[in-house]
Design a protein around this motif. Structure first.
Motif, mmCIF file in Angstrom:
data_model
loop_
_atom_site.group_PDB
_atom_site.id
_atom_site.type_symbol
_atom_site.label_atom_id
_atom_site.label_comp_id
_atom_site.label_asym_id
_atom_site.label_seq_id
_atom_site.Cartn_x
_atom_site.Cartn_y
_atom_site.Cartn_z
ATOM 1 N N GLU A 145 0.888 -1.188 -0.103
ATOM 2 C CA GLU A 145 -0.114 -0.158 -0.022
ATOM 3 C C GLU A 145 0.806 1.154 -0.155
ATOM 4 N N GLY A 146 1.825 1.244 0.727
ATOM 5 C CA GLY A 146 2.749 2.557 1.004
ATOM 6 C C GLY A 146 3.596 2.711 -0.348
ATOM 7 N N SER A 147 4.570 3.761 -0.129
ATOM 8 C CA SER A 147 5.425 3.965 -1.029
ATOM 9 C C SER A 147 6.609 3.706 -0.665
ATOM 10 N N ALA A 148 7.817 3.675 -1.383
ATOM 11 C CA ALA A 148 9.234 3.170 -1.357
ATOM 12 C C ALA A 148 9.662 4.459 -0.270
ATOM 13 N N ALA A 149 9.365 5.760 -0.623
ATOM 14 C CA ALA A 149 9.865 6.638 0.363
ATOM 15 C C ALA A 149 9.365 6.571 1.701
ATOM 16 N N GLN A 150 7.953 6.021 1.902
ATOM 17 C CA GLN A 150 7.220 5.639 3.389
ATOM 18 C C GLN A 150 8.357 4.403 3.791
ATOM 19 N N MET A 151 8.536 3.553 3.323
ATOM 20 C CA MET A 151 8.931 2.442 3.950
ATOM 21 C C MET A 151 10.626 3.094 4.157
ATOM 22 N N PHE A 152 11.126 3.705 3.372
ATOM 23 C CA PHE A 152 12.550 4.310 3.755
ATOM 24 C C PHE A 152 12.604 4.955 4.806
ATOM 25 N N GLU A 153 11.659 5.862 5.224
ATOM 26 C CA GLU A 153 11.564 6.826 6.138
ATOM 27 C C GLU A 153 11.172 5.685 7.411
ATOM 28 N N THR A 154 10.615 4.778 7.519
ATOM 29 C CA THR A 154 10.175 3.770 8.561
ATOM 30 C C THR A 154 11.487 3.223 8.830
ATOM 31 N N LEU A 155 12.369 2.918 8.082
ATOM 32 C CA LEU A 155 13.474 2.174 8.403
ATOM 33 C C LEU A 155 14.376 2.973 8.881
ATOM 34 N N GLN A 156 14.343 4.219 8.726
ATOM 35 C CA GLN A 156 15.396 5.317 9.030
ATOM 36 C C GLN A 156 14.952 5.666 10.557
ATOM 37 N N ARG A 157 13.674 5.612 10.803
ATOM 38 C CA ARG A 157 13.261 5.864 12.269
ATOM 39 C C ARG A 157 13.812 4.815 13.249
ATOM 40 N N PHE A 158 13.915 3.468 12.619
ATOM 41 C CA PHE A 158 14.245 2.022 13.247
ATOM 42 C C PHE A 158 15.780 2.424 13.536
ATOM 43 N N CYS A 159 16.599 2.740 12.309
ATOM 44 C CA CYS A 159 17.787 2.861 12.536
ATOM 45 C C CYS A 159 18.458 3.849 13.776
ATOM 46 N N ALA A 160 17.661 4.631 13.897
ATOM 47 C CA ALA A 160 17.936 5.552 15.033
ATOM 48 C C ALA A 160 17.901 4.935 16.320
ATOM 49 N N LEU A 161 17.529 3.720 16.717
ATOM 50 C CA LEU A 161 17.422 3.093 17.864
ATOM 51 C C LEU A 161 18.700 2.464 18.024
ATOM 52 N N ASN A 220 21.704 -5.735 5.898
ATOM 53 C CA ASN A 220 20.577 -5.681 5.290
ATOM 54 C C ASN A 220 20.658 -4.680 4.197
ATOM 55 N N PRO A 221 20.202 -5.033 3.119
ATOM 56 C CA PRO A 221 20.634 -4.163 1.971
ATOM 57 C C PRO A 221 19.690 -2.898 1.846
ATOM 58 N N PHE A 222 18.610 -3.171 2.516
ATOM 59 C CA PHE A 222 17.649 -1.976 2.672
ATOM 60 C C PHE A 222 17.844 -0.733 3.724
ATOM 61 N N LEU A 223 18.802 -1.286 4.443
ATOM 62 C CA LEU A 223 19.518 -0.117 5.479
ATOM 63 C C LEU A 223 20.829 0.178 5.192
ATOM 64 N N ARG A 224 21.311 -0.118 3.745
ATOM 65 C CA ARG A 224 22.921 0.337 3.789
ATOM 66 C C ARG A 224 22.872 1.142 2.350
ATOM 67 N N GLY A 225 21.793 2.173 2.065
ATOM 68 C CA GLY A 225 21.848 3.039 0.803
ATOM 69 C C GLY A 225 23.089 3.609 0.790
ATOM 70 N N ASP A 226 23.704 4.015 1.860
ATOM 71 C CA ASP A 226 24.912 5.140 1.733
ATOM 72 C C ASP A 226 26.199 4.225 1.416
ATOM 73 N N ASP A 227 26.177 3.276 1.494
ATOM 74 C CA ASP A 227 27.450 2.273 1.400
ATOM 75 C C ASP A 227 27.747 2.252 0.007
ATOM 76 N N LEU A 243 17.612 7.038 -0.600
ATOM 77 C CA LEU A 243 16.490 6.391 -1.171
ATOM 78 C C LEU A 243 16.403 6.097 -2.326
ATOM 79 N N GLU A 244 17.441 6.503 -3.261
ATOM 80 C CA GLU A 244 17.319 5.869 -4.483
ATOM 81 C C GLU A 244 17.909 4.461 -4.409
ATOM 82 N N ALA A 245 18.942 4.267 -3.432
ATOM 83 C CA ALA A 245 19.543 2.834 -3.466
ATOM 84 C C ALA A 245 18.246 2.014 -2.586
ATOM 85 N N PHE A 246 17.504 2.363 -1.875
ATOM 86 C CA PHE A 246 16.584 1.511 -1.326
ATOM 87 C C PHE A 246 15.551 1.123 -2.174
ATOM 88 N N THR A 247 14.938 2.180 -3.074
ATOM 89 C CA THR A 247 14.186 2.055 -4.131
ATOM 90 C C THR A 247 14.322 0.856 -5.150
#
Length: 256
Positions: A145-161, A220-227, A243-247
């Protein structure tokens, strides 16, 4: 504060989770794919479910809620935004709320992407993140249902933990997700080491969850977009966005 975490296999590859705080005799169930295995686990330990937390509305996460709540009297909590497609809620939750559970104050985290109303639950004292089908072990949920940008932001929130946070996701998908990660970087030593551990764990019929968030951050490749190495593996320029890498990674996983 000490809690006990119990993983309950359900259906073909789902997990329900039970968190028991002995000091207050508080028992919380996160998602109920089916009631019988959860009730069996509770009965074997002499626990009574007080609360049921729901991450999202998909049937394989909520089909057992009515039976479990009926058998135990547990209060059902879930997203206010999804109340129309969840079992009847005793409490409708908003992202950002802090809800008292035993001695914990649990953070209700906005986690759209897999679905638009998806929530996650962070128990800061226990160091537990119940991420449903958003952040998965070695992967992330499909974007129904959601967009790549929404999931990306969700994962970024988790990465702050904190790195030591234990991620408790909704399915036993780790080995399959790892095969995708290795398809991108077949010689990455971190991925190879993790796959060896995962295969040994599964050979012993044990869950690969929970998993430390710190391990997810490096594998996790979905958390490593800056690598830069992952970006190169995806055929992306070095100066692009995470975000481009995640998408791109999510699109490739959909075709994998």
């Amino acid at each position: 504060m000490s809690v006990e975490l119990l993983i309950v296999p359900c259906l073909a590859d789902n997990y329900a989770y039970i968190v028991h705080e002995a000091a207050t005799d508080t028992t919380t169930v996160i998602d109920v794919p089916e009631a019988p295995p959860v009730l069996k686990a509770l009965t074997e330990r002499g626990w009574k479910a007080n609360l049921i937390l729901l991450t999202h509305h998909h049937a394989d996460h909520i089909d057992g809620v009515q039976a479990l709540a009926g058998a135990t009297g547990a209060k059902v909590l879930g997203a206010a935004a999804d109340a129309h497609r969840l079992p009847r809620l005793a409490q409708a939750l908003q992202p950002g709320e802090m809800i008292p559970i035993g001695m914990e104050k649990v953070e209700v985290m906005d986690a759209p992407g897999h679905t638009v109303g998806h929530l996650a639950y962070y128990f800061p004292e226990a160091g537990l993140l119940f991420s449903g089908d958003s952040l998965m072990s070695w992967g992330c949920g499909r974007l129904f249902e959601g967009s790549a940008a929404q999931m990306f932001e969700t994962l970024q929130r988790f990465c702050a933990l904190p790195d030591e946070t234990l991620v408790c996701s909704g399915h036993e998908y780790t080995e399959a997700n790892g095969r995708f990660a290795l398809s991108l970087e077949p010689n990455n030593p971190n991925l190879l080491a993790r796959m060896a551990e995962v295969r040994e764990t599964r050979a012993q019929m044990r869950p690969t969850l929970p998993v430390e968030l710190g391990l997810e951050k490096v594998t996790n490749p979905f958390l490593r977009g800056d690598d830069p190495k992952l970006r190169a593996a995806l055929g992306l320029p070095a100066n692009g966005t995470a975000l481009e890498a995640f998408t791109e990674a999510r699109a490739r996983k959909d075709r994998f």
